[in-house]
Design a protein around this motif. Structure first.
Motif, PDB file in Angstrom:
ATOM      1  N   ILE A   8       0.867  -1.188   0.000  1.00 36.30           N
ATOM      2  CA  ILE A   8       0.000   0.000   0.000  1.00 36.30           C
ATOM      3  C   ILE A   8       0.895   1.225   0.000  1.00 36.30           C
ATOM      4  O   ILE A   8       1.725   1.393   0.900  1.00 36.30           O
ATOM      5  CB  ILE A   8      -0.897   0.016   1.254  1.00 36.30           C
ATOM      6  CG1 ILE A   8      -1.731  -1.267   1.340  1.00 36.30           C
ATOM      7  CG2 ILE A   8      -1.802   1.248   1.250  1.00 36.30           C
ATOM      8  CD1 ILE A   8      -2.445  -1.446   2.682  1.00 36.30           C
ATOM      9  N   ASN A   9       0.765   2.061  -1.033  1.00 36.27           N
ATOM     10  CA  ASN A   9       1.618   3.237  -1.143  1.00 36.27           C
ATOM     11  C   ASN A   9       0.871   4.493  -0.689  1.00 36.27           C
ATOM     12  O   ASN A   9      -0.161   4.847  -1.248  1.00 36.27           O
ATOM     13  CB  ASN A   9       2.113   3.401  -2.583  1.00 36.27           C
ATOM     14  CG  ASN A   9       3.154   4.499  -2.711  1.00 36.27           C
ATOM     15  OD1 ASN A   9       4.168   4.483  -2.008  1.00 36.27           O
ATOM     16  ND2 ASN A   9       2.913   5.458  -3.569  1.00 36.27           N
ATOM     17  N   LEU A  10       1.420   5.155   0.321  1.00 34.00           N
ATOM     18  CA  LEU A  10       0.793   6.335   0.909  1.00 34.00           C
ATOM     19  C   LEU A  10       1.526   7.575   0.412  1.00 34.00           C
ATOM     20  O   LEU A  10       2.460   8.059   1.049  1.00 34.00           O
ATOM     21  CB  LEU A  10       0.853   6.249   2.441  1.00 34.00           C
ATOM     22  CG  LEU A  10       0.337   4.938   3.055  1.00 34.00           C
ATOM     23  CD1 LEU A  10       0.543   4.943   4.564  1.00 34.00           C
ATOM     24  CD2 LEU A  10      -1.130   4.710   2.721  1.00 34.00           C
TER      25      LEU A  10
ATOM     26  N   ASN B 208      -1.630  10.329  -4.335  1.00 33.44           N
ATOM     27  CA  ASN B 208      -2.426   9.119  -4.525  1.00 33.44           C
ATOM     28  C   ASN B 208      -2.280   8.137  -3.378  1.00 33.44           C
ATOM     29  O   ASN B 208      -1.230   8.084  -2.729  1.00 33.44           O
ATOM     30  CB  ASN B 208      -1.982   8.396  -5.805  1.00 33.44           C
ATOM     31  CG  ASN B 208      -2.688   8.927  -7.037  1.00 33.44           C
ATOM     32  OD1 ASN B 208      -3.861   8.672  -7.235  1.00 33.44           O
ATOM     33  ND2 ASN B 208      -1.969   9.692  -7.827  1.00 33.44           N
ATOM     34  N   LEU B 209      -3.326   7.356  -3.184  1.00 31.91           N
ATOM     35  CA  LEU B 209      -3.247   6.137  -2.375  1.00 31.91           C
ATOM     36  C   LEU B 209      -3.291   4.989  -3.369  1.00 31.91           C
ATOM     37  O   LEU B 209      -4.199   4.935  -4.210  1.00 31.91           O
ATOM     38  CB  LEU B 209      -4.444   6.050  -1.421  1.00 31.91           C
ATOM     39  CG  LEU B 209      -4.700   4.683  -0.773  1.00 31.91           C
ATOM     40  CD1 LEU B 209      -3.601   4.338   0.228  1.00 31.91           C
ATOM     41  CD2 LEU B 209      -6.060   4.650  -0.089  1.00 31.91           C
ATOM     42  N   GLU B 210      -2.306   4.119  -3.306  1.00 30.07           N
ATOM     43  CA  GLU B 210      -2.267   2.997  -4.242  1.00 30.07           C
ATOM     44  C   GLU B 210      -2.141   1.698  -3.478  1.00 30.07           C
ATOM     45  O   GLU B 210      -1.480   1.653  -2.441  1.00 30.07           O
ATOM     46  CB  GLU B 210      -1.052   3.094  -5.168  1.00 30.07           C
ATOM     47  CG  GLU B 210      -1.006   4.329  -6.018  1.00 30.07           C
ATOM     48  CD  GLU B 210       0.355   4.495  -6.672  1.00 30.07           C
ATOM     49  OE1 GLU B 210       0.506   5.448  -7.440  1.00 30.07           O
ATOM     50  OE2 GLU B 210       1.262   3.676  -6.405  1.00 30.07           O
TER      51      GLU B 210
ATOM     52  N   THR C  12      -5.014  11.257   0.370  1.00 32.75           N
ATOM     53  CA  THR C  12      -3.634  11.603   0.026  1.00 32.75           C
ATOM     54  C   THR C  12      -2.968  12.478   1.085  1.00 32.75           C
ATOM     55  O   THR C  12      -3.642  13.131   1.890  1.00 32.75           O
ATOM     56  CB  THR C  12      -3.608  12.419  -1.292  1.00 32.75           C
ATOM     57  OG1 THR C  12      -4.236  13.687  -1.048  1.00 32.75           O
ATOM     58  CG2 THR C  12      -4.335  11.711  -2.412  1.00 32.75           C
TER      59      THR C  12
ATOM     60  N   TYR D  30      -7.215  10.518   8.190  1.00 37.59           N
ATOM     61  CA  TYR D  30      -6.512   9.938   7.039  1.00 37.59           C
ATOM     62  C   TYR D  30      -6.373   8.421   7.206  1.00 37.59           C
ATOM     63  O   TYR D  30      -6.682   7.650   6.283  1.00 37.59           O
ATOM     64  CB  TYR D  30      -5.137  10.604   6.890  1.00 37.59           C
ATOM     65  CG  TYR D  30      -4.220   9.958   5.880  1.00 37.59           C
ATOM     66  CD1 TYR D  30      -4.389  10.169   4.519  1.00 37.59           C
ATOM     67  CD2 TYR D  30      -3.168   9.137   6.289  1.00 37.59           C
ATOM     68  CE1 TYR D  30      -3.548   9.577   3.590  1.00 37.59           C
ATOM     69  CE2 TYR D  30      -2.316   8.543   5.378  1.00 37.59           C
ATOM     70  CZ  TYR D  30      -2.506   8.761   4.019  1.00 37.59           C
ATOM     71  OH  TYR D  30      -1.669   8.170   3.111  1.00 37.59           O
TER      72      TYR D  30
ATOM     73  N   VAL E 176      -7.788   5.519   4.792  1.00 34.56           N
ATOM     74  CA  VAL E 176      -6.922   4.506   4.170  1.00 34.56           C
ATOM     75  C   VAL E 176      -7.489   3.118   4.456  1.00 34.56           C
ATOM     76  O   VAL E 176      -7.675   2.295   3.543  1.00 34.56           O
ATOM     77  CB  VAL E 176      -5.467   4.603   4.707  1.00 34.56           C
ATOM     78  CG1 VAL E 176      -4.651   3.381   4.283  1.00 34.56           C
ATOM     79  CG2 VAL E 176      -4.793   5.884   4.208  1.00 34.56           C
TER      80      VAL E 176
ATOM     81  N   GLN F 143     -10.686   2.426   2.461  1.00 33.56           N
ATOM     82  CA  GLN F 143     -10.443   2.135   1.043  1.00 33.56           C
ATOM     83  C   GLN F 143      -9.859   0.739   0.856  1.00 33.56           C
ATOM     84  O   GLN F 143     -10.247   0.010  -0.058  1.00 33.56           O
ATOM     85  CB  GLN F 143      -9.461   3.156   0.429  1.00 33.56           C
ATOM     86  CG  GLN F 143      -9.975   4.582   0.381  1.00 33.56           C
ATOM     87  CD  GLN F 143     -11.161   4.750  -0.538  1.00 33.56           C
ATOM     88  OE1 GLN F 143     -11.156   4.272  -1.669  1.00 33.56           O
ATOM     89  NE2 GLN F 143     -12.197   5.403  -0.056  1.00 33.56           N
TER      90      GLN F 143
END
Ligand code: ATP
Ligand code: MG
Length: 349
Positions: A164-166, A170-172, A191, A261, A265, A268
């Protein structure tokens, strides 16, 4: 220097020069055998007072000296158009030059997962057209690069796990199956930049409208003070328009923003990304949840955030999960990219 000493002498022959790069919307990081350098991803040009030639400044120097015309060409995460791509190329070349990366180098750079083919192609063109990376240039997903330091050697490229990229824009999330991305998910709604904007409005509320900080100040508050382990209220001073100054204390604004936040996260991931993964790859989903879930990206730097995500995600999924991050999440993608480049060098030889 963190790089092992044996690379020191070998790496002096330029054809054996592995480089890892992460071009971010806010900061760019490069890891070479000799160095780890970080700079703001921005550019300003000026005319040489003697020759009239166009000169280039980048990074902190450009931001501080030319606030009126400094350009953040990856502001939205990727170069959107030709103009931004040209500026990014100029920036990249200047930065590589300043960090003494030789042309005969092997380059691995991190790319975001997001669904923007044109932007990714533009980023590719920026790196491919640069004078460095004559030996090879390869792109790997940013969250895979950022996960590498959480595993031994290059085991991340040979495992099944969720990353999970914070990031700032973007959140990916995706699952990796031996390097292959499954069920990639991205949203621009959760984000680091959004946290900064929330801090701006919470500070205004908390000070009964007396203090309006700008977005850069809000980001600094977040980066310096956000802490789930032991947050301490802090004070700052603003100059009043009519003269005089006003001192104020921030008790809640920063932590309220990062707390929301983390909830977003988790929401999502638990309700959008993971169901999609489970739908398409049930077995992989199960295997991945038994592995560590890796958080990457700058927002993972906030002390205690990993534990918060672990706890809240566990509650949401009603099962135990293990969440982890690299020691320096903001540098992890460049460090991981460098580790991949080292291995590609071996294959290249
Ligand atoms: N020490 C820190 N504490 C808190 N937040 C931090 C810290 N360092 C960086 N950040 C935040 O992390 C975000 C930047 O993360 P990262 O460098 O991964 O983003 P990016 O790759 O530029 O963005 P994206 O992947 O969304 O395009 C910013 O919101 C920044 O403020
Ligand atoms: Mg990123």
């Amino acid at each position: 220097m963190s790089s092992d000493s044996q690379t020191g002498s070998d790496a002096d022959t330029p054809s054996d020069y592995p480089v890892g790069v992460k071009l971010g919307s806010t900061r760019t990081v490069v890891k070479t055998p000799d160095d780890l350098e970080r700079t703001l991803t921005c550019l300003a040009t000026y005319e040489d007072a003697l020759t009239g030639e166009e000169k280039v400044l980048y990074g902190e120097e450009a931001a501080v000296e030319y606030p009126d015309r400094v350009q953040y060409m990856l502001r939205s995460g990727l170069p959107e158009d030709d103009e931004n791509a040209d500026a990014a190329a100029t920036f990249f070349e200047a930065f590589m030059d300043a960090t003494d990366v030789p042309p005969e180098s092997g380059l691995v750079y991190a790319v975001p997962t997001i669904d923007n083919d044109e932007g990714v192609a533009n980023l590719e063109a920026v790196v491919e057209s640069s004078p460095v990376g004559e030996t090879f240039v390869r792109a790997y997903p940013e969250s895979l690069c950022g996960s590498v330091p959480c595993f031994d050697g290059l085991d991340a490229l040979d495992s099944i796990f969720v990353a999970i990229n914070l990031g700032s824009t973007n959140l990916e999330a995706c699952a990796y199956r031996r390097g292959e991305q499954l069920a990639p998910y991205a949203t621009g709604g959760v984000t680091g930049n959004e946290v900064d904007r929330t801090i701006v409005s919470y500070v205004e509320e908390e000070t009964q409208g007396r203090v309006k900080v700008d977005i850069t100040t809000a980001r600094e508050y977040k980066e310096q003070h956000a802490d789930f382990e032991d947050y301490e209220a802090f004070t700052d001073v603003v100059q009043q328009p009519g003269g005089g100054s006003h001192e104020f204390t921030i008790e809640d604004s920063v932590m309220d923003a990062v707390d929301e936040y983390v909830d977003s996260v988790v929401d999502q991931i638990a309700n959008e990304f993971l169901p999609e993964l489970a739908n398409n790859y049930m077995k992989v989903y199960k295997l991945a949840l038994d592995e560590q879930i890796v958080l990457t990206g700058g927002m993972a730097c906030i002390p205690g955030l990993v534990e918060e995500v672990e706890e809240r995600l566990g509650e949401e999924l009603q099962r135990d999960v293990e969440v982890t991050t690299a020691d320096s999440p903001e540098l992890a993608a460049a460090n991981g990219a460098h580790r991949i480049a080292e291995q590609l060098m071996v294959h290249h030889d």
